[in-house]
Design a protein around this motif. Sequence first.
Motif, PDB file in Angstrom:
ATOM      1  N   GLU A 156       0.819  -1.226   0.000  1.00 22.13           N
ATOM      2  CA  GLU A 156       0.000   0.000   0.000  1.00 22.13           C
ATOM      3  C   GLU A 156       0.851   1.273   0.000  1.00 22.13           C
ATOM      4  O   GLU A 156       0.503   2.242  -0.691  1.00 22.13           O
ATOM      5  CB  GLU A 156      -0.984   0.001   1.191  1.00 22.13           C
ATOM      6  N   PRO A 157       1.985   1.308   0.736  1.00 22.33           N
ATOM      7  CA  PRO A 157       2.814   2.514   0.687  1.00 22.33           C
ATOM      8  C   PRO A 157       3.336   2.826  -0.729  1.00 22.33           C
ATOM      9  O   PRO A 157       3.710   3.955  -1.021  1.00 22.33           O
ATOM     10  CB  PRO A 157       3.982   2.194   1.634  1.00 22.33           C
ATOM     11  N   LEU A 158       3.353   1.829  -1.609  1.00 22.03           N
ATOM     12  CA  LEU A 158       3.763   2.063  -3.000  1.00 22.03           C
ATOM     13  C   LEU A 158       2.559   2.411  -3.888  1.00 22.03           C
ATOM     14  O   LEU A 158       2.684   2.505  -5.114  1.00 22.03           O
ATOM     15  CB  LEU A 158       4.472   0.826  -3.561  1.00 22.03           C
ATOM     16  N   GLY A 159       1.389   2.565  -3.247  1.00 23.51           N
ATOM     17  CA  GLY A 159       0.194   2.933  -4.017  1.00 23.51           C
ATOM     18  C   GLY A 159      -0.525   1.748  -4.625  1.00 23.51           C
ATOM     19  O   GLY A 159      -1.383   1.892  -5.487  1.00 23.51           O
ATOM     20  N   ILE A 160      -0.164   0.533  -4.185  1.00 25.56           N
ATOM     21  CA  ILE A 160      -0.757  -0.684  -4.750  1.00 25.56           C
ATOM     22  C   ILE A 160      -1.743  -1.281  -3.746  1.00 25.56           C
ATOM     23  O   ILE A 160      -1.334  -1.773  -2.685  1.00 25.56           O
ATOM     24  CB  ILE A 160       0.339  -1.728  -5.081  1.00 25.56           C
ATOM     25  N   GLU A 161      -3.031  -1.206  -4.069  1.00 30.71           N
ATOM     26  CA  GLU A 161      -4.062  -1.739  -3.168  1.00 30.71           C
ATOM     27  C   GLU A 161      -4.935  -2.733  -3.906  1.00 30.71           C
ATOM     28  O   GLU A 161      -5.706  -2.373  -4.791  1.00 30.71           O
ATOM     29  CB  GLU A 161      -4.960  -0.591  -2.656  1.00 30.71           C
ATOM     30  N   ILE A 162      -4.799  -3.985  -3.527  1.00 30.00           N
ATOM     31  CA  ILE A 162      -5.621  -5.016  -4.153  1.00 30.00           C
ATOM     32  C   ILE A 162      -6.948  -5.089  -3.399  1.00 30.00           C
ATOM     33  O   ILE A 162      -6.989  -4.862  -2.192  1.00 30.00           O
ATOM     34  CB  ILE A 162      -4.859  -6.370  -4.179  1.00 30.00           C
ATOM     35  N   ASP A 163      -8.049  -5.344  -4.114  1.00 32.37           N
ATOM     36  CA  ASP A 163      -9.370  -5.456  -3.501  1.00 32.37           C
ATOM     37  C   ASP A 163      -9.668  -6.944  -3.296  1.00 32.37           C
ATOM     38  O   ASP A 163      -9.758  -7.707  -4.262  1.00 32.37           O
ATOM     39  CB  ASP A 163     -10.408  -4.822  -4.426  1.00 32.37           C
ATOM     40  N   ALA A 164      -9.797  -7.337  -2.025  1.00 33.04           N
ATOM     41  CA  ALA A 164      -9.900  -8.766  -1.706  1.00 33.04           C
ATOM     42  C   ALA A 164     -11.102  -9.428  -2.383  1.00 33.04           C
ATOM     43  O   ALA A 164     -11.004 -10.565  -2.859  1.00 33.04           O
ATOM     44  CB  ALA A 164      -9.986  -8.955  -0.185  1.00 33.04           C
ATOM     45  N   VAL A 165     -12.221  -8.705  -2.439  1.00 32.38           N
ATOM     46  CA  VAL A 165     -13.437  -9.293  -3.038  1.00 32.38           C
ATOM     47  C   VAL A 165     -13.256  -9.452  -4.555  1.00 32.38           C
ATOM     48  O   VAL A 165     -13.491 -10.525  -5.116  1.00 32.38           O
ATOM     49  CB  VAL A 165     -14.680  -8.442  -2.707  1.00 32.38           C
ATOM     50  N   ARG A 166     -12.808  -8.388  -5.222  1.00 30.66           N
ATOM     51  CA  ARG A 166     -12.591  -8.465  -6.678  1.00 30.66           C
ATOM     52  C   ARG A 166     -11.544  -9.524  -7.015  1.00 30.66           C
ATOM     53  O   ARG A 166     -11.675 -10.267  -7.995  1.00 30.66           O
ATOM     54  CB  ARG A 166     -12.112  -7.115  -7.219  1.00 30.66           C
ATOM     55  N   ASN A 167     -10.497  -9.581  -6.191  1.00 29.50           N
ATOM     56  CA  ASN A 167      -9.416 -10.535  -6.464  1.00 29.50           C
ATOM     57  C   ASN A 167      -9.903 -11.977  -6.381  1.00 29.50           C
ATOM     58  O   ASN A 167      -9.408 -12.846  -7.090  1.00 29.50           O
ATOM     59  CB  ASN A 167      -8.266 -10.308  -5.478  1.00 29.50           C
TER      60      ASN A 167
END
Length: 396
Positions: free
Chosen positions: A345-356
């Motif tokens: 997340e500090p690198l701007g990368i946020e995966i969405d657990a539901v979509r994933n």
Amino acid sequence: MPPSHVLVLNSGSSSLKYQLLDMTRGETAADPNPDPDAAPERKATGIVEHIGEPTGPADNTEALETVADELAARGAGLDSPDLAAIAHRVVHGGTRFTRPTLITDEVVAEIENLIPLAPLHNPANLTGVRVARRLRPDLPQVAVFDTAFHSTMPQSAARYAIDRTVADEYGIRRYGFHGTSHAYVSRRTARLLGKDPSEVNVIVLHLGNGASASAVRGGVCVDTSMGLTPLEGLVMGTRSGDLDPAVIFHLTRVAGLSPDEVDILLNKRSGLLGLCGDNDMREIGRRIAEGDEAAHLAFDVYTHRLRKYVGAYCAVLGRVDAVAFTAGVGENSAAVRGAALDGLEPLGIEIDAVRNAVRGSAERLVSTDTSRVAVAVVPTDEEREIAQQAYSLVRP
Ligand SMILES: Nc1ncnc2c1ncn2[C@@H]1O[C@H](COP(=O)(O)OP(=O)(O)O)[C@@H](O)[C@H]1O
Ligand SMILES: CC(=O)OP(=O)(O)O
Ligand SMILES: [Mg+2]
């Protein structure tokens, strides 16, 4: 109508994938230059597996005969007048081949010279070339190289920090592989974002049996994880990926292994298989669910290496627009995608657990709406990319 079908042969060490594609789709008299990503029509597709094993064909020649029979049974035999070309995946193109290339005797000899750099792959590729040329000597046969897309890497990424004279004499440098996949997926990812490939920076994670990462800036490859051979970089099904080169001296001097034995150990008995006895991520997932310690460790080593490369390529690219997952593991394993990007997340990368977690075969985004970097799942299609590159060379 001039012939417009391209037969693609992707000969691997233990499998032979093929696709027959009609390249006219999307092309009309009014619009001879449609969207370059407009899908050609897939006429036939298949895979011959377990080559050289008791359950499969004895060798690549026999495998290709099976393909010829399957195509004939579908009314699209190798003797078809619709064929415009036969296109071959060739894994190693060295420094010489950076574009799709019309195959001649001289080109075959050159690919043969590169066998020491891709002993698992180039011999199989060559068998496909030889048999196809014998069956259709009248047709253009085109080689499309895994290494080609990576030939744009700057020297700073392509050079090993070893004696320059030795490196140059023996062609020791980083070449990179899976190039048709990295090219195709980075382009499709840009389209998925509604952008032109020249505008976006993408990290592509090709996670199949072989696995590699690449950093693509504006459609041009600037770094990749595989090197002189497809052994460097990520942890793979049976290959170790990165390790201290001194491991090899140690194995030869102290453990008494020959160079060939070390080669087999690192290429065929390492990676996930070496760590836990299984190289299939599905089986590893099942074992983890049962609390299996070794499977858990293999998963952790695999995803730790991935995370490290994502971080490194963020630094290489500076601005990252998307991280794209592809190939068998990348397209199907939500657990690997989630673990690889966990904590970034500090690198701007946020995966969405539901979509994933949603399964599917469509190109899709699995990041949160607020993620600065898009996370995409983009199924690869090496055969389609190979056909397109080959057709661009032979089209009337
Ligand atoms: N549903 C799945 N979940 C997790 N991993 C999968 C799934 N399906 C396939 N895989 C993984 O994908 C790998 C094969 O990927 P693929 O891209 O077809 O490889 P290759 O082209 O190198 O043979 C398998 O070894 C397996 O680990
Ligand atoms: C170059 C390479 O590793 O190819 P594959 O993944 O098909 O083994
Ligand atoms: Mg593959």
